[in-house]
Design an enzyme around this catalytic site. Structure first.
Site, PDB file in Angstrom:
ATOM      1  N   CYS A  15      -5.034   1.632   6.670  1.00  5.93           N
ATOM      2  CA  CYS A  15      -5.704   0.448   7.283  1.00  5.93           C
ATOM      3  C   CYS A  15      -6.170  -0.223   8.458  1.00  5.93           C
ATOM      4  CB  CYS A  15      -6.083  -0.158   5.183  1.00  5.93           C
ATOM      5  SG  CYS A  15      -4.570  -1.233   5.134  1.00  5.93           S
ATOM      6  N   CYS A  56      -1.751  -1.223   7.813  1.00  3.17           N
ATOM      7  CA  CYS A  56      -0.403  -0.126   7.336  1.00  3.17           C
ATOM      8  C   CYS A  56      -1.260   0.337   8.773  1.00  3.17           C
ATOM      9  CB  CYS A  56      -1.243   1.177   6.262  1.00  3.17           C
ATOM     10  SG  CYS A  56      -1.003   0.049   4.924  1.00  3.17           S
ATOM     11  N   HIS A  87       0.537  -1.139   0.553  1.00  2.47           N
ATOM     12  CA  HIS A  87      -0.593   0.149  -0.547  1.00  2.47           C
ATOM     13  C   HIS A  87       1.131   1.056  -0.080  1.00  2.47           C
ATOM     14  CE1 HIS A  87      -3.832  -1.982   1.932  1.00  2.47           C
ATOM     15  NE2 HIS A  87      -3.400  -2.598   0.746  1.00  2.47           N
ATOM     16  N   GLU A 104       1.826   3.643   2.221  1.00  2.00           N
ATOM     17  CA  GLU A 104       2.173   3.913   3.368  1.00  2.00           C
ATOM     18  C   GLU A 104       3.470   2.949   3.223  1.00  2.00           C
ATOM     19  OE1 GLU A 104      -0.632   2.662   3.104  1.00  2.00           O
ATOM     20  OE2 GLU A 104      -2.186   3.645   4.447  1.00  2.00           O
TER      21      GLU A 104
END
Ligand code: ZN
Length: 123
Positions: free
Chosen positions: A75, A84, A49, A51
């Protein structure tokens, strides 16, 4: 300056499409003082993702009091990738996080922010 850094994160999020689908296109910028030290965006499903993509770039580097700008709430659940919000909470280098919108996905929707709020060291 916050606005400029969030715009940088937003510019990153545009790179995510269309590979990130069905995940939402998310962008992230990590800032040290007034300087962007890492940027990332959501890759194909199962890959990083935004991040994690940005954090990967400063892996092993000694930083303190970093600020992270993300275009969507991190998330909070372990899907195809680890959550994350937990990764950020566990990364002691990140001091502040700015999120532009709450995740409308009912699996998250505020839970990611709760994790981050509850983990804040000394503040
Ligand atoms: Zn995530």
């Amino acid at each position: 300056m916050d606005e400029i850094f969030m715009l940088a994160a937003l510019a990153q999020s545009r790179k995510a499409l269309p590979e990130c689908l069905p995940n939402p296109p998310v962008g992230c910028a990590i800032v040290d003082g007034q300087k962007i030290v890492a940027q990332g965006y959501t890759r194909t499903p199962g890959k990083h993702h935004a991040e994690a993509d940005a954090l990967k770039q400063i892996q092993g580097q000694a930083f303190n009091f970093l600020k992270m700008y993300v275009t969507l709430e991190p998330c909070s659940f372990h899907g195809r990738t680890p959550a994350c919000a937990l990764a950020i909470a566990e990364d002691r280098r990140i001091d502040k996080i700015y999120v532009s919108i709450l995740d409308p996905d009912p699996r998250n929707n505020g839970k990611g922010l709760d994790i981050l709020k509850n983990c804040r060291k000394d503040s």
